[in-house]
Design a protein around this motif. Structure first.
Motif, mmCIF file in Angstrom:
data_model
loop_
_atom_site.group_PDB
_atom_site.id
_atom_site.type_symbol
_atom_site.label_atom_id
_atom_site.label_comp_id
_atom_site.label_asym_id
_atom_site.label_seq_id
_atom_site.Cartn_x
_atom_site.Cartn_y
_atom_site.Cartn_z
ATOM 1 N N CYS A 192 0.658 -1.206 -0.124
ATOM 2 C CA CYS A 192 0.072 -0.062 0.080
ATOM 3 C C CYS A 192 0.946 1.352 -0.011
ATOM 4 C CB CYS A 192 -0.985 -0.118 1.242
ATOM 5 S SG CYS A 192 -1.840 -1.230 1.400
ATOM 6 N N ALA A 193 0.516 2.068 -0.746
ATOM 7 C CA ALA A 193 1.343 3.557 -0.867
ATOM 8 C C ALA A 193 1.124 4.050 0.013
ATOM 9 C CB ALA A 193 0.825 4.313 -2.176
ATOM 10 N N GLU A 194 -0.012 4.426 0.783
ATOM 11 C CA GLU A 194 -0.202 5.265 1.837
ATOM 12 C C GLU A 194 0.677 4.867 3.272
ATOM 13 O OE1 GLU A 194 -3.389 5.472 -0.865
ATOM 14 O OE2 GLU A 194 -2.393 3.858 0.276
ATOM 15 N N LYS A 195 0.920 5.823 4.114
ATOM 16 C CA LYS A 195 1.663 5.543 5.299
ATOM 17 C C LYS A 195 0.617 5.696 6.380
ATOM 18 C CE LYS A 195 5.707 4.859 3.251
ATOM 19 N NZ LYS A 195 6.226 3.581 2.920
ATOM 20 N N VAL A 196 0.290 4.517 7.088
ATOM 21 C CA VAL A 196 -0.775 4.463 8.294
ATOM 22 C C VAL A 196 0.088 4.060 9.670
ATOM 23 C CG1 VAL A 196 -2.768 3.487 9.079
ATOM 24 C CG2 VAL A 196 -2.525 4.098 6.562
ATOM 25 N N THR A 197 -0.231 4.803 10.658
ATOM 26 C CA THR A 197 0.163 4.306 11.886
ATOM 27 C C THR A 197 -0.957 4.061 13.017
ATOM 28 O OG1 THR A 197 2.104 5.647 11.787
ATOM 29 C CG2 THR A 197 1.634 5.144 14.023
ATOM 30 N N LEU A 198 -1.124 2.930 13.183
ATOM 31 C CA LEU A 198 -2.323 2.341 14.106
ATOM 32 C C LEU A 198 -2.217 2.429 15.378
ATOM 33 C CD1 LEU A 198 -3.478 -0.668 11.691
ATOM 34 C CD2 LEU A 198 -4.504 1.651 11.760
ATOM 35 N N PRO A 199 -2.942 2.915 15.996
ATOM 36 C CA PRO A 199 -3.031 2.990 17.535
ATOM 37 C C PRO A 199 -3.067 1.484 18.339
ATOM 38 C CG PRO A 199 -5.274 3.621 16.975
ATOM 39 C CD PRO A 199 -4.442 3.284 15.702
ATOM 40 N N GLU A 200 -2.754 1.586 19.338
ATOM 41 C CA GLU A 200 -2.726 0.025 20.154
ATOM 42 C C GLU A 200 -4.098 -0.485 20.458
ATOM 43 O OE1 GLU A 200 -0.240 -2.100 20.531
ATOM 44 O OE2 GLU A 200 1.059 -0.673 19.451
#
Length: 221
Positions: free
Chosen positions: A209-217
């Motif tokens: 996936c091109a998008e950078k995603v940071t998911l919470p815990e």
């Protein structure tokens, strides 16, 4: 292009056109095992959920622990092909649902299982942010939404995932959807949120996936 509300997206298999590739074989390679744990399935489920999380599930399920998987390579190839032929003008909301890992076990004498489900969503960005159904979705990270609809057990994550060779807008109009069904597991050395986060991250990495995603815990209330 906003979609008409479907029962639960890919998670419930509500569309008649959906082909479910479920983890019905131990090892994903056609190999049958009369007893014990398939090392191939164990390794592949480790790629899906993370090795530490799978070991935690092994501890929770004890002797009943049994991982089953499907080929991640096949899933990747099919999902990329599906996205590359997607056309917003002719989209009929037909989607393929994949179950790259299913872990079975026993909890307090009852059957229990954890199932990873992956596919392209029938919900686009407009659907989850505007209109009468937007209240059912909560944004947990930039562009990432969780479905909190009453009656939906697996509460899938919907997120942009642009892959190579697709039409403009594919990442938002044909987003990625992942969910974890976690049933009858009474001992929880690893939470459902941890499994869902790991599944989302491993699938995004697999597809590129091109998008950078940071998911919470924590993903769910």
């Amino acid at each position: 292009m906003s979609k008409t509300r479907k029962l639960s997206g890919i998670g419930a298999g509500a569309l008649a056109a959906v082909l479910v590739l479920s983890g019905c074989s131990a090892g994903g390679d056609g190999e049958e095992h009369s007893g014990g744990v398939s090392p191939v399935a164990l390794r592949n489920c480790g790629q899906v959920f993370g090795e530490r999380n799978v070991e935690a599930l092994r501890s929770d399920f004890g002797e009943g622990f049994q991982p089953r998987d499907r080929s991640l390579t096949e899933m990747k190839q099919r999902m990329l092909a599906e996205a590359q032929v997607w056309n917003p003008d002719t989209d009929k909301l037909a989607r393929t649902t994949y179950r790259p890992c299913q872990i079975e076990g026993r909890a307090d004498g009852r059957a229990a299982w954890v199932i990873a489900t992956v596919g392209w969503s029938t919900y686009d960005e407009t659907f989850v942010t505007e209109g009468k159904h937007a209240r059912d979705f909560r944004e947990v990270a930039k562009g990432v939404y969780i479905d909190l609809t009453d009656g939906v057990d697996d509460h899938p994550l919907i997120m942009p995932c642009t892959v190579p060779g697709t039409r403009p807008g594919q990442g938002e109009e044909l987003p990625l959807q992942v969910s974890v069904t976690d049933t009858e597991r009474t001992t929880r050395s690893v939470s459902t949120d941890q499994l869902l986060k790991a599944l989302a991250e491993s699938t995004r990495k697999l597809l590129g996936c091109a998008e950078k995603v940071t998911l919470p815990e924590k993903l769910r209330p």
